[in-house]
Structures are given as structure tokens and as C-alpha cells.
Write a protein that holds these residues in place. Structure first.
Motif, mmCIF file in Angstrom:
data_model
loop_
_atom_site.group_PDB
_atom_site.id
_atom_site.type_symbol
_atom_site.label_atom_id
_atom_site.label_comp_id
_atom_site.label_asym_id
_atom_site.label_seq_id
_atom_site.Cartn_x
_atom_site.Cartn_y
_atom_site.Cartn_z
ATOM 1 N N GLU A 56 0.833 -1.303 -0.008
ATOM 2 C CA GLU A 56 -0.102 0.113 0.109
ATOM 3 C C GLU A 56 0.817 1.275 0.025
ATOM 4 O O GLU A 56 2.112 1.367 0.763
ATOM 5 N N ALA A 57 0.443 2.313 -0.586
ATOM 6 C CA ALA A 57 1.171 3.461 -0.690
ATOM 7 C C ALA A 57 0.751 4.515 0.386
ATOM 8 O O ALA A 57 -0.604 5.178 0.176
ATOM 9 N N ILE A 58 1.142 4.339 1.602
ATOM 10 C CA ILE A 58 0.552 4.899 2.764
ATOM 11 C C ILE A 58 1.321 6.335 3.010
ATOM 12 O O ILE A 58 2.442 6.257 2.587
ATOM 13 N N ALA A 59 0.987 7.203 3.748
ATOM 14 C CA ALA A 59 1.680 8.163 3.953
ATOM 15 C C ALA A 59 2.608 7.993 5.093
ATOM 16 O O ALA A 59 2.371 7.248 6.089
ATOM 17 N N LEU A 60 3.887 8.541 4.707
ATOM 18 C CA LEU A 60 5.047 8.357 5.487
ATOM 19 C C LEU A 60 5.784 9.465 5.987
ATOM 20 O O LEU A 60 5.627 10.623 5.406
ATOM 21 N N SER A 224 -4.949 7.560 9.066
ATOM 22 C CA SER A 224 -5.402 6.442 8.373
ATOM 23 C C SER A 224 -6.578 6.625 7.204
ATOM 24 O O SER A 224 -6.277 6.094 6.261
ATOM 25 N N ALA A 225 -7.200 7.812 7.589
ATOM 26 C CA ALA A 225 -8.180 7.992 6.530
ATOM 27 C C ALA A 225 -8.061 9.037 5.706
ATOM 28 O O ALA A 225 -8.223 9.026 4.493
ATOM 29 N N TRP A 226 -7.116 10.051 6.293
ATOM 30 C CA TRP A 226 -6.539 11.128 5.439
ATOM 31 C C TRP A 226 -5.089 11.226 5.641
ATOM 32 O O TRP A 226 -4.751 11.900 6.661
ATOM 33 N N ARG A 231 0.754 16.117 8.180
ATOM 34 C CA ARG A 231 1.759 17.128 7.490
ATOM 35 C C ARG A 231 1.141 18.593 7.404
ATOM 36 O O ARG A 231 1.625 19.540 7.940
ATOM 37 N N VAL A 232 -0.095 18.536 7.149
ATOM 38 C CA VAL A 232 -1.023 19.793 7.048
ATOM 39 C C VAL A 232 -1.134 20.568 8.570
ATOM 40 O O VAL A 232 -1.108 21.648 8.855
ATOM 41 N N PHE A 233 -1.017 19.583 9.427
ATOM 42 C CA PHE A 233 -1.375 19.997 10.924
ATOM 43 C C PHE A 233 0.035 20.838 11.340
ATOM 44 O O PHE A 233 0.222 21.787 11.748
ATOM 45 N N LYS A 234 1.167 20.044 11.080
ATOM 46 C CA LYS A 234 2.517 20.705 11.440
ATOM 47 C C LYS A 234 2.852 21.967 10.712
ATOM 48 O O LYS A 234 3.193 22.960 11.251
ATOM 49 N N ASN A 271 -13.946 7.402 13.080
ATOM 50 C CA ASN A 271 -14.473 6.617 11.661
ATOM 51 C C ASN A 271 -15.060 7.589 10.635
ATOM 52 O O ASN A 271 -15.856 7.466 9.903
ATOM 53 N N LEU A 272 -14.271 8.729 10.533
ATOM 54 C CA LEU A 272 -14.746 9.891 9.617
ATOM 55 C C LEU A 272 -14.103 9.421 8.231
ATOM 56 O O LEU A 272 -13.029 8.691 8.110
ATOM 57 N N LYS A 273 -14.768 9.657 7.039
ATOM 58 C CA LYS A 273 -14.347 9.636 5.924
ATOM 59 C C LYS A 273 -13.192 10.589 5.556
ATOM 60 O O LYS A 273 -13.241 11.616 6.009
ATOM 61 N N GLU A 274 -12.566 10.213 4.352
ATOM 62 C CA GLU A 274 -11.570 11.265 4.184
ATOM 63 C C GLU A 274 -12.049 12.603 3.666
ATOM 64 O O GLU A 274 -11.243 13.558 4.051
ATOM 65 N N GLU A 275 -13.186 12.688 2.842
ATOM 66 C CA GLU A 275 -13.455 13.805 2.357
ATOM 67 C C GLU A 275 -14.044 14.725 3.547
ATOM 68 O O GLU A 275 -14.136 15.980 3.586
ATOM 69 N N GLN A 276 -14.669 14.134 4.343
ATOM 70 C CA GLN A 276 -14.842 14.673 5.842
ATOM 71 C C GLN A 276 -13.859 15.308 6.558
ATOM 72 O O GLN A 276 -14.079 16.605 7.129
ATOM 73 N N ILE A 277 -12.927 14.612 6.787
ATOM 74 C CA ILE A 277 -11.693 15.077 7.510
ATOM 75 C C ILE A 277 -11.132 16.390 6.653
ATOM 76 O O ILE A 277 -10.661 17.419 7.238
ATOM 77 N N ALA A 278 -10.827 16.057 5.424
ATOM 78 C CA ALA A 278 -10.171 17.182 4.595
ATOM 79 C C ALA A 278 -11.051 18.478 4.501
ATOM 80 O O ALA A 278 -10.695 19.435 4.777
#
Length: 704
Positions: A56-60, A224-226, A231-234, A271-278
Motif C-alpha cells: 500500500e502507498a501510505i503516508a510516510l 489512516s483515513a486522510w 503534514r498539514v497540521f504541522k 470513523n470519519l471519511k477522508e472527504e469529511q476530514i479534509a
């Protein structure tokens, strides 16, 4: 399975072993790093590692554009240990961190090893500078960096067996360097696991040993969802810090919860969706900028140094997110300022933070009323009234000092020497300091020993003897007695002393009357703070338009993109039976209002504006009807969305109708129907379902 520490370090260096973005930062104290090396030297067990092999291409961390070729190994548990080992064995920061990520005071690379007795300590010049047995741990792992012959040349050879000494030193050095060969046991999450499965294991493993906080776990779920979350928090934290507002990841997690859910319980973020978090972040990003400007322009708060806790901003964010990202009126704005100040100087969040935040956010959510928030504060903390006694012996660390500074700024008080305002002066020479009105040296000469006598120390440093001053002004006045300089201050800026709540009776400026000066100034400070606070809520309750009048005007306008009538909530008039499709039609309208620009839904009115009432829905009473509507919204749209509307039973032309006033949602709202999720918007006076391809484009335009 197990692998040598040296191999693990090579994998980290080559990016074959990577760290996921949802992992928390490097948090170990230096003593924990030392104890790890000591345990390895003594062959104590130090636990195992947990990896996840995945394609999987996950955020690193620190690798935003990394694209793996085949399987990669993701470090789920053990990153604190491996980070320490990498830094000590390689004398470098692992590639998943930058130098800025290793906080001051946590970098273990000044750890030293006593090659004679195997002791481990951090560098101390007095103890180690002239003792050749102390060698830097990092240097021990470098070829030819630590030379036994050179050490022998520096020691006294008398009364020692040189051969035995050389042998012992070599043995001790080898014992340290053999750490590279230690085999670490490794457990693996199955290759078939997806990110959510890996995260579940991560949560459970970290709930033992050194537990993660609830905020850490919530952040992991957000990542995990977004994957962009950390990164954006920092990036935002860095920008805010440059403006004088230093927040942390926990604050942002709480803020996201307040904005998206209007709640404080962390599990609601799981359990939020990616688009809800973004979409939630898109709102919070701009809202934080608005709040910073509001604090500066209206609250006389210019940075987190003026706040004894950042948590006081969470209910403010909750209120704004529930009310179209703005204050509803000047009355609410002033009441919220009153609440912020009171919560600060009453130390609202000095303990049980999450429980109190839950209580405060609930007060806003329940009635959408600032008055409810104020009522909770008064119930829990008492009346926010300042007395002279509450200032007695209090120092500048107490929030009442910040409150006194806020009143001085609000009164347009200026620096006593250079006449500058005390808000945000530019340049280090004009940074705000805490000036002693009666200088410490003067008080010491008068018998106040601020060093050894605790009561004297409090008297010297208490709030009543302190005022904000620029560094330039402070140095200019320096050790002058107040009887010399206060008259000059008043002459240069008439009325300025009153703005600083300084007694104008010049006899109190003499050192012999210091205690009387403090007593008088405490009274003045308490009085001015109370007057300032009362001014915020005085005459703040303006007459509001009656709901009945507003309802009648809405109905007369007829249906539109923001108004819809429904004859019933669940009763099919033509088939004369309960009908789930009728309920679904109501839910479609609510979701569409949430996804568009808000609106008003009125049940009990037909398309011709005729009042039908609520009897046909056959509920036992109106409370049962309201409860039923709330339950189906929570079940099929989501509990988080109920915060965006208010429901009441109102009278219209002799009939009772249900009036739902809906504000625009901050994140996309879906409706569950027949095991599918549907997405609706308002187009004119009707509700429209979007196709899958249309949803993505609409969400990008509406929520991002």
C-alpha cells in the motif's frame, strides 16, 4: 523472526524500513535513551518490534512522494527505540525525521560511556573533560575514533598492570560496540492486512507499556483515513507559531472534533471519511486565522503567552463552526469574550480538561446559546468576580496578571517611557516585559529579602507591583524609585497612571508605604477588571424577532432553494399508512440543506401553504415526534450533523407545525438508504441526487 540492530539501522538508512505518518513524534527523554543502552549492555530484555509488510502507498513521515517498489516494511511499534539506536550508532537523525523533529533536550547524542567501569552519563565538563576514560558513545561506533593506546597514554601508569588494563578497556569497548550485533525479535502484521487493520494492531500494542493518549489514537485514525493530516497540521502549527500562537497536535485534534462533531470525545474522530476530514480541516484552517485576528483585534490577546491555556479556544471554535463561521451578533461576541476571560482567570481547564470541554461544547450544542455556556461556567466555577483578596500575593504566573494587562491594553495604556502601545511592538528591544513598579533592589534595601523569605518574595513579585512594559521602557526606568519617575510618567501622558490602575496619591509611591500601595492597587485592579467584565454583558440581550413571526414570513415566501414544505414526517396521505419513503424524503431535504446553503424545513404544511398540523403522523405527543426525527437523522445521516439545525413545534394559523432551521454543514452529508449512501443538494426549490462522478467535483468546490 529477529534481525541485528546494525541491519535494522541499514534498512532505515536505505528507506527499506519506514515510519508511517500516523506515528507520534520522538518523545523519549534522555534518561530513557540512556537506560536502553544500559539494558542492552547488561543483556536485559528490551521488548520486540512490530512491522507491517505492505504494498500500500501510505503516508510516510518525511517522505511525502515515496513510491515503494514491491513490499516495504512499515515500523508500527518500536520507533522510539530504533530512533535512539540509529542516532547513537550512526551519529545522525534517521531519514524519517528532520533535525527540527528532535526537540531540544531529547537528542541522546551527547551520551558518554566510561570505558573503565561501563558507566553511562550525559556529558558534564567538570567530570569528564580531563578524564580520558569518558568517551562519546557515538564515537565508539566509528572506526578508529576511540583509541585505547591514546587513552593509556593519558592515564597514570603507576600501580597498575598495564596489560590487564588494556585488556579490560578493549573488553569494555567491545561490549558496547557489540550492541550492533544484538538480535531484536520482530513480529509482523500479515501482508494481507490493510491500513485499518494495521492501525488497529498499532492501537492495541500501544495501549500497553507506554500508552498513547486518546489524542494520539485519534490522530492515528485521522491519518489512516486522510494521510495528509499530520503534514498539514504541522505546517499550520509552524505558521501560527510565527504569529505568536503556539499550539500542538492535541489542540488541533480537539479543534477538529469541535468543528466537525461539536463534541470533545475523541472516539468520534475515529470513523470519519477522508472527504469529511479534509473538508473539516479546510474549515478549521481558515477559522484559526479568523480566531487569531479576533483575539488580537477584539480580545487584546496577542499570543499564547497571554493565555494560561489554549483549551479556552475550543468552545469558541465549536460556537463559530455551528454558526456559519461567524458571530451571530455583537451580543454573542461580547458574551463569548466575557466567557473567555472568566474561564482563563478562573482556571477553568486546570484539571479534568476533556470532561470540562465535553460539558462546555454540549452547552453550546444543546441550545446554540452562549448563555448556556456562561451558566455552566458559573455553576462549576462560581461568579467570575475578582476581589482584592484574590490578588494578594499572586504572582505574574497567575492568570489574573494577564487579565490586568488586557484591561490596561483595553484602556489604551502606553509604555511609561517611550509612549508605545503595549500590543505587538516590533523588535526585540520592544518586547513586552514585566516591570517592577517598586524595583527589587529598592525593596531589598528596605528589608524585603526576596531570595530567602517566601512571603517577602511574594510581596516583591506580586501582581500589584507589576505592569507590562517594553524592554526599552523597562531599562530606561530600571532601578529608579517610583516617587521619582511616576510623576514624570503622568506628566508625559496625563491619565496614563489611571489606565494602569496606579494609585495617584503620591505619598503611596514612597518605599515606607509599600504595603499600603499594594493594598490600594489590588482594589483598583479588582474594580477595573470587574467593570471591564460587566461592560461586556451589560445591555447585551437585545430583543429578538419572534419565531412565530419569522415562521409566518417564511411560509408566505413559498418553497425555494432554502424553504421546503412537507405534509407529514412519515404518513402517506394517499395510501393512509406509515411509509419509509416519506421519511426518506424528509432526510433527503435535510441532507441537501446541509450540503448546500442551509434552509428551513416545515412539516405540517402542504405545497399550497395550507396548515395541516401534525396529527396525521400519529405520534403519542410532540416530544415523541421530535425524538423520532432526531433518531432517524442520527441513524441515517449521522449524529454529528444534528448540531447544524434547531427543531421546534410552532403555531401557524391555528395548527401546530414542526419547524426545522438548518445551517450549512461543514463536511459532506450522506443519507443511508437501502444499504447505499446517497448524496443530495438543493437545486432551486427541489432536492437533487448527484451521481458518483458529480459528487467528487461538487465536494471539491463546496467544501474545499
Amino acid at each position: 523472526m529477529s534481525e541485528r540492530i546494525s541491519i535494522l539501522c541499514s534498512k532505515i538508512e536505505n528507506r527499506d524500513l519506514v515510519l508511517p505518518e500516523f506515528q507520534r513524534e520522538f518523545t523519549w527523554r534522555k534518561d530513557q535513551s540512556r537506560d536502553l543502552i544500559d539494558s542492552l549492555l547488561k543483556e536485559y530484555p528490551t521488548g520486540s518490534l512490530l512491522f507491517w509488510k505492505t504494498k500500500e502507498a501510505i503516508a510516510l513521515k518525511n517522505m511525502p512522494k515515496y513510491e515503494p517498489e514491491g513490499l516495504i516494511e512499515v515500523l508500527l511499534d518500536g520507533q522510539q527505540r530504533l530512533t535512539v539506536l540509529y542516532m547513537l550508532l550512526r551519529d545522525d537523525i534517521p531519514p524519517y525525521y528532520s533535525n527540527e523533529d528532535i526537540e531540544d533536550g531529547k537528542d541522546p547524542r551527547n551520551l558518554y560511556y566510561n570505558i573503565e567501569n561501563q558507566d553511562l552519563k550525559y556529558y558534564k565538563q567538570i567530570e569528564m573533560e580531563n578524564n580520558p576514560y569518558w568517551v562519546r558513545v557515538c564515537d565508539c561506533f566509528k572506526t578508529n575514533k576511540v583509541s585505547i593506546p591514546e587513552i593509556i597514554n593519558e592515564i597514570d601508569h603507576e600501580n597498575i598492570n598495564l596489560a590487564n588494563k588494556i585488556s579490560d578497556l578493549h573488553q569494555n569497548l567491545n561490549k558496547l560496540t557489540q550492541i550492533r550485533q544484538v538480535e531484536y525479535p520482530i513480529m509482523f502484521v500479515g501482508e494481507e492486512a490493510n491500513l485499518n487493520h494495521a492501525l488497529t494492531v498499532f492501537d492495541r500494542v500501544n495501549s500497553k507499556g507506554t500508552p498513547l493518549s486518546e489524542a494520539d489514537i485519534a490522530l492515528a485514525h485521522l491519518c489512516s483515513a486522510w494521510p495528509k493530516t499530520r503534514r498539514v497540521f504541522k505546517e499550520k502549527l509552524e505558521k501560527l507559531s510565527k504569529q505568536g500562537f503556539d499550539f500542538d497536535l492535541t489542540f488541533l485534534a480537539r479543534a477538529m472534533n469541535a468543528v466537525i462533531n461539536g463534541r470533545a470525545e475523541y472516539h468520534l474522530l475515529h470513523n470519519l471519511k477522508e472527504e469529511q476530514i479534509a473538508a473539516g480541516w479546510n474549515i478549521l484552517d481558515g477559522l484559526l486565522d479568523y480566531v487569531v485576528n479576533f483575539l488580537r483585534d477584539r480580545a487584546y490577546i496577542y499570543g499564547t503567552n497571554d493565555l494560561n491555556t489554549n483549551n479556552v479556544l475550543i468552545p469558541l471554535l465549536g460556537y463559530l463552526s455551528k454558526n456559519e463561521l461567524k458571530f451571530q451578533n455583537e451580543s454573542d461576541r461580547k458574551k463569548l469574550l466575557f466567557w473567555i476571560y472568566a474561564a482563563l482567570f478562573q482556571r477553568r481547564y486546570s484539571g479534568s480538561v476533556d470532561q470540562k470541554l465535553a460539558r462546555d461544547l454540549s452547552a453550546i450544542e444543546t441550545n446554540n446559546s452562549v448563555d448556556s455556556l456562561l451558566a455552566v461556567l458559573k455553576e462549576d466555577e462560581g461568579d467570575p468576580v475578582v476581589t482584592p483578596e484574590s490578588l494578594d500575593t499572586r504572582g505574574v504566573g497567575h492568570p489574573l496578571y494577564n487579565m490586568s494587562c488586557i484591561v490596561i491594553r483595553a484602556n489604551d495604556g502606553v509604555d511609561w517611557s517611550n509612549g508605545l502601545k503595549l500590543g505587538r511592538p516590533f523588535g526585540s528591544s520592544y518586547s513586552i516585559q514585566r516591570h517592577h513598579i517598586f524595583p527589587k533592589s529598592l525593596l531589598r534595601d528596605a528589608g524585603y529579602d526576596s531570595g530567602n523569605n517566601l512571603i517577602h518574595q511574594k510581596r516583591v513579585n506580586e501582581i500589584a507591583n507589576r505592569v507590562p512594559m517594553t524592554q526599552s521602557g523597562n531599562l530606561d526606568i530600571f532601578n529608579k524609585p517610583p516617587e521619582q519617575y511616576l510623576e514624570v510618567v503622568e506628566n508625559n501622558n496625563p491619565g496614563n497612571l489611571k489606565k494602569f490602575m496606579i494609585p495617584t496619591n503620591s505619598s503611596l509611591w514612597k518605599i515606607d508605604n509599600y504595603e499600603q500601595f499594594l493594598a490600594k492597587r489590588r482594589k483598583l485592579i479588582a474594580k477595573e477588571i470587574n467593570n471591564f467584565m460587566e461592560g461586556l454583558i451589560k445591555n447585551s440581550n437585545s430583543e429578538k424577532e419572534k419565531t412565530e413571526d419569522k415562521l409566518e414570513k417564511l411560509i408566505e415566501k413559498g418553497e425555494s432553494n432554502k424553504i421546503e414544505f412537507k405534509s407529514t414526517l412519515r404518513w402517506n396521505i394517499y395510501a393512509e399508512r406509515m411509509d419509509k419513503n416519506i421519511e426518506h424524503s424528509v432526510l433527503k431535504t435535510i441532507a441537501a440543506f446541509l450540503n448546500t446553503d442551509g434552509g428551513s424545513l416545515i412539516i405540517g404544511i402542504d405545497d399550497e401553504k395550507k396548515a395541516l398540523g401534525l396529527e396525521m403522523d400519529k405520534f403519542e405527543n410532540h416530544d415523541a415526534m421530535l425524538l423520532h426525527l432526531m433518531n432517524i437523522v442520527k441513524d441515517r445521516i449521522g449524529a454529528k450533523f444534528t448540531r447544524f439545525f434547531d427543531i421546534n413545534i410552532e403555531k401557524y394559523k391555528g395548527k401546530e407545525v414542526l419547524y426545522l432551521d438548518c445551517r450549512p454543514g461543514l463536511v459532506p452529508a450522506y443519507v443511508k438508504h437501502n444499504n447505499q449512501e446517497k448524496f443530495y443538494i438543493r437545486t432551486g426549490p427541489s432536492t437533487t441526487e448527484l451521481s458518483v462522478s458529480e459528487i467528487h467535483e461538487y465536494i471539491q468546490q463546496r467544501f474545499y
